[in-house]
Enzyme design. Structure first.
Site, mmCIF file in Angstrom:
data_model
loop_
_atom_site.group_PDB
_atom_site.id
_atom_site.type_symbol
_atom_site.label_atom_id
_atom_site.label_comp_id
_atom_site.label_asym_id
_atom_site.label_seq_id
_atom_site.Cartn_x
_atom_site.Cartn_y
_atom_site.Cartn_z
ATOM 1 N N HIS A 114 -2.995 10.701 5.407
ATOM 2 C CA HIS A 114 -4.004 9.644 5.502
ATOM 3 C C HIS A 114 -3.579 8.539 6.464
ATOM 4 O O HIS A 114 -4.427 7.998 7.190
ATOM 5 C CB HIS A 114 -4.390 9.127 4.102
ATOM 6 N N LEU A 141 0.847 -1.182 0.000
ATOM 7 C CA LEU A 141 0.000 0.000 0.000
ATOM 8 C C LEU A 141 0.889 1.241 0.000
ATOM 9 O O LEU A 141 2.094 1.151 0.254
ATOM 10 C CB LEU A 141 -0.913 0.002 1.232
ATOM 11 N N SER A 142 0.292 2.393 -0.239
ATOM 12 C CA SER A 142 1.107 3.612 -0.250
ATOM 13 C C SER A 142 1.770 3.823 1.101
ATOM 14 O O SER A 142 2.907 4.291 1.161
ATOM 15 C CB SER A 142 0.272 4.828 -0.650
ATOM 16 N N GLU A 143 1.086 3.483 2.208
ATOM 17 C CA GLU A 143 1.711 3.512 3.537
ATOM 18 C C GLU A 143 1.191 2.400 4.431
ATOM 19 O O GLU A 143 0.040 1.961 4.310
ATOM 20 C CB GLU A 143 1.470 4.857 4.238
ATOM 21 N N THR A 144 2.072 1.960 5.311
ATOM 22 C CA THR A 144 1.756 1.028 6.394
ATOM 23 C C THR A 144 2.266 1.673 7.680
ATOM 24 O O THR A 144 3.358 2.235 7.698
ATOM 25 C CB THR A 144 2.442 -0.326 6.172
#
Length: 290
Positions: free
Chosen positions: A75, A44-47
């Protein structure tokens, strides 16, 4: 070790229309390499990883893209706060709390309740710097533009560093088809996270249309980007364009890739504060083995 895990969709109250963030709760004891490996795996774009506070905060958060760690991202902050409330790490009735992260201690607040609950975070102060014409020409070409129109772009650093480009019209923003490899090379050359573009949408609830590209970070297009939207707000204020949009406004992002996010901005017109807000909903809940 089994750790609680949630995947939260942010900037939407309807599942699968926002920006997902993977949240690993009970993350104490994980090594940096393990966190990066998990972030690479979720893709994902961030974890994020929720840890006990080091100071006076309510919890500490570490944020990873598939390629590196970020000091702040919008986000993931809102999605992780939503997950922490659901998990009981923050009292459900608490309206204000503090998140520790690489960008410092950030104040968060909760408004409304239920599916329409909004979580706001006061973003780190933005720093703005120019970029030279050679790099602008490279980025314009990578975006498929003959040149950069409108007010001169600026690099806006709020933890992630975004080159913010005003394309004027929201329809121009929507029509972009970037060449990602060229854009990644151009971003690396000037050491930025990525490029955020925006345009206006007169007469509708979401005043701006925004897109954020970070191919050098392993994120070709961020579905709905909090730090990108904060950077746009800071850019509007810096360039004297905030008044027509309003100090309280909503932006839309993600429709080009099948999402429909709504991002709420509150901009201090004569100061430095910018608050970023949105709804969130949990789509996946379970555990992760580490």
């Amino acid at each position: 070790m089994r750790r609680r895990f949630k995947q939260v969709d942010v900037f939407t109250s309807k599942p699968f229309l926002g920006n997902p963030v993977a949240v690993v709760l009970d993350a104490a004891g994980l090594a940096d390499a393990q966190m990066q490996a998990i972030a690479r795996w979720t893709n994902l774009s961030e974890t994020t990883f929720v840890l006990p506070p080091a100071g006076d905060g309510d919890y500490r958060l570490r944020i990873f893209t598939p390629a590196s760690e970020l000091p702040f991202a919008g986000h993931p902050t809102i999605g992780s706060a939503h997950a922490a409330i659901e998990a009981g790490l923050i009292s459900a009735g608490k309206r204000e709390f503090v998140q520790e992260c690489g960008a410092g201690s950030l104040r968060l607040s909760v408004e409304q309740a239920g599916p329409e609950r909004l979580i706001f975070v006061e973003a780190p102060p933005a720093s703005l710097t120019p970029v030279d014409d050679t790099h602008l020409d490279e980025i314009a070409a990578a975006l498929g533009l003959p040149g950069v129109p409108g007010v001169r772009p600026l690099i806006v650093n709020v933890g992630p560093a975004w080159l913010v480009i005003d394309l004027g019209d929201g329809e121009v923003v929507s029509a972009l088809v970037p060449r990602m490899s060229a854009l990644a090379s151009a971003c690396k050359a000037i050491d930025i996270t990525g490029v955020t573009v925006f345009g206006r949408q007169p007469g509708i609830e979401a005043r701006l249309r925004v897109r954020s590209f970070a191919p050098a970070e392993g994120v070709p297009e961020d579905p709905v980007c909090g730090s990108g939207n904060v950077s746009v707000a800071a850019y509007l204020r810096e360039t004297g364009q905030l008044a027509p949009v309003g100090a309280l406004y909503t932006a839309s992002q993600g429709r080009e890739i099948g999402r429909d996010g709504r991002v709420h901005l509150r901009v201090e017109e004569r100061g430095t504060r910018i608050a970023l807000g949105g709804a969130a909903v949990t789509c996946i809940e379970g555990s992760i083995e580490t």
